[in-house]
Scaffold this active site. Structure first.
Site, PDB file in Angstrom:
ATOM      1  N   ASP A  95      48.091  43.199  51.997  1.00  0.00           N
ATOM      2  CA  ASP A  95      49.212  43.209  51.058  1.00  0.00           C
ATOM      3  C   ASP A  95      50.503  43.178  51.865  1.00  0.00           C
ATOM      4  O   ASP A  95      50.484  43.116  53.102  1.00  0.00           O
ATOM      5  CB  ASP A  95      49.126  44.421  50.122  1.00  0.00           C
ATOM      6  CG  ASP A  95      49.201  45.743  50.873  1.00  0.00           C
ATOM      7  OD1 ASP A  95      49.502  45.740  52.076  1.00  0.00           O
ATOM      8  OD2 ASP A  95      48.960  46.787  50.240  1.00  0.00           O
ATOM      9  N   ASP A 274      41.051  44.190  43.816  1.00  0.00           N
ATOM     10  CA  ASP A 274      40.920  45.259  44.811  1.00  0.00           C
ATOM     11  C   ASP A 274      41.262  46.546  44.120  1.00  0.00           C
ATOM     12  O   ASP A 274      42.037  46.549  43.149  1.00  0.00           O
ATOM     13  CB  ASP A 274      41.896  45.053  45.968  1.00  0.00           C
ATOM     14  CG  ASP A 274      43.293  45.544  45.601  1.00  0.00           C
ATOM     15  OD1 ASP A 274      43.624  46.693  45.945  1.00  0.00           O
ATOM     16  OD2 ASP A 274      44.047  44.794  44.944  1.00  0.00           O
TER      17      ASP A 274
END
Lengths: 379, 379
Positions: A95, A274
């Protein structure tokens, strides 16, 4: 694998938007829909890398915020990137670090240039910009990188959300330009995903996606959901988003979610997920199984000699009894965390694998209702 | 394996008392000298059962005191014994629980019948007698059971030690009688070891052993050492003990010790060891390697891309760098505890395996001096 396209859409269900596809990178293939175990700090908590392979994880997620602080990007660069550092030769998505920075409400400051924040570890000052997080992720060497965006808090005023949209779109453009100008450091390709925001406003979500999709990204994620809003609203906005997202690129719903969140979002056309839930809940003594959710601390498991999950063949699922795992969790033994984490990730990967199979055979929605009986039974 | 003797002495060194042998039970062979990883509560902390097999553990130790309290002997009986409960099909030795009870100085009371104590968990009252701990270990189903004894504290007056000797010898006789009258519960044989005490007094140690050896036990352990006395005194008393212990039975030095404690005791004729040191120190960030002891928290390991232990081929030793393990320990990641624990047990099992090889080739004392350079270098 240089000649394979990044994403191949293989099949879309006839009775819903669920789809099967395949992502290909230099670290192998990822069948979609897929779940990505979260490996915050260069490790999926309590699970060994070889165990992730056993349960068929094709991709894991690393958190740029945490890795930037510890061990830090230059240490990871010294080791030749995150794959080598943690000895994981399959896929990694990182991320941007934005989500963690914006969750630490008290200690960050947003400017048009980026976001200033203080380390949650030692209070030291740091700054992330759209360009800097590209640089950091180049050093990490993840297969898939994410752009810096502002995850709009819930609830948020429309004016705030619209202003944030302009800011994040501007950042996305800067990130994309910077990505084009920079190169991978370790000889394998890196792909770049944008993130659609827009808070809880349908029109802003739609506008964001339309403008984002004009930029050059390998795929588009949906961010800022599962942040406290009603579940039905999350599903609505996901549904709306996949109506506007291009069909030939993967769609990633960030940070989601429960088993039923995942199935309901697959139904709405999502390909990637996720969530810390399987590993975090494992450490709190809750396991997900093919027979439903279990609280391991419950005394009713004390004498159970049934396998942890007879429906799965992972090491944890098939080699130990519920009674033994109950004992390990009650006595706070580390092995309890290990086995419960393995079980939960094995379950999540079984869930998306079974979803793929059921989509192909046309049974997805029927099977989803069966799972609903286990996971969200109507009162 | 019914026809094999419990212990075969295969070879004794020419230049010291070091010996190689083999213990055979219904759960397989144990080459001696051997180290037994400590699995206090039906798990070796942070290590999976299959990982114990990978590093060639042929026997582990369970703590009767802890298992008696949690999950308790009847729960384990319900599962068909400790082997089945924890899914471990190799050997298990259980202690008598005495050591733990006597370490909890404040909350126990010794009588001629046994020892009353309070649980360290909930303060509840319990009582162990020589007979009751035989019964408990029958329920646990360990391959090797230990007698209840009083581990004399250090330092202790001679009068106290002599009185304790009489008490413990009386208990040993009762335990032996009770053992003869009772049967294993799960179809495999159980063996019974006595424990020599005598504090720090040479004459009492000798007397204890001579009287203990007249009773019917499968082997004799040395207890009450490594409790705070000078290391040289421990070696002296070990040396004296093996002079009087029968050659045709295994000798077990309880709760010992550092790598050099183990090698120096092997030199003095000891065959079996257990200690929490490898697993406990791993959790504190200290590892034992074929190149010496390392403090993982030390900043000098931060950028080290050397394998954790190039001299060993365990999963932990060969697949991860010191720099990665340093990072895991510094960030308090569970995987750090897992890998460090695997490394330390792999090292301890390598240590006794190499000792066996070196005894056979006549190089044991020479090799021991090499290890001393690594582990106890002279200033």
């Amino acid at each position: 694998m240089q000649n394979k396209p990044f994403f191949e859409l293989e099949y879309t269900a006839e009775d819903c938007k669920a789809r099967i596809g395949k992502i290909t990178t230099d670290h192998g293939e990822i069948p979609t829909p897929i779940f990505m175990p979260v490996g915050t700090c260069a490790t999926v908590k309590a699970v060994e890398q070889r165990e992730l392979k056993e349960i068929d994880a094709s991709i894991i997620l690393g958190n740029t915020y945490h890795l930037y602080l510890r061990p830090n990007e230059d240490v990871i660069k010294h080791f030749g990137g995150l794959h080598k550092f943690m000895n994981w030769d399959r896929n990694i998505l990182t991320d941007s670090g934005g989500y963690q920075v914006f969750s630490l409400q008290d200690i960050r400051k947003i400017t048009p240039e980026g976001v200033e924040f203080r380390s949650h570890i030692d209070g030291s000052k740091h700054f992330f910009s759209p360009e800097s997080v590209v640089n950091t992720q180049r050093k990490l060497g993840s297969d898939i990188m994410m752009v810096l965006d502002e995850c709009v808090p819930y609830p948020a005023e429309k004016k705030y959300t619209a202003d944030s949209l302009e800011q994040s779109l501007k950042w996305a453009k800067q990130a994309s330009d910077h990505f084009q100008k920079t190169e991978p450091l370790y000889g394998h390709r890196q792909f770049h995903f944008a993130i659609g925001q827009g808070g809880m406003y349908h029109d802003l979500r739609k506008e964001y996606i339309e403008r984002m999709c004009q930029m050059e990204f390998d795929a588009f994620a949906i961010g800022g959901l599962s942040v406290g809003e009603p579940t039905e609203l999350m599903y609505d906005l996901t549904d709306l988003s996949t109506d506007y997202l291009p069909k030939d690129k993967p769609r990633y719903l960030m940070g989601v979610g429960t088993p039923m969140n995942i199935l309901n979002s697959i139904e709405r056309g999502i390909d990637m997920f996720d969530c810390v839930m399987p590993t975090r809940n494992a450490r709190n003594g809750q396991i997900f199984t093919t027979r439903g959710r279990l609280n391991l601390r419950n005394a009713k498991h004390k004498l159970s000699d049934e396998a942890i999950d007879p429906g799965l063949d992972s090491y944890a699922s098939s080699n130990f009894s519920l009674g033994y795992l109950h004992h390990l969790i009650r006595t706070e033994e580390i092995l309890g965390l290990q086995l419960a984490s393995q079980q939960n990730l094995a379950f999540y990967l079984w869930l998306v694998k079974t979803a793929r199979e059921k989509i192909r055979t046309g049974e997805f929605r029927h099977w989803k209702r069966e799972m609903e009986e286990l996971y969200e039974p109507q009162k």
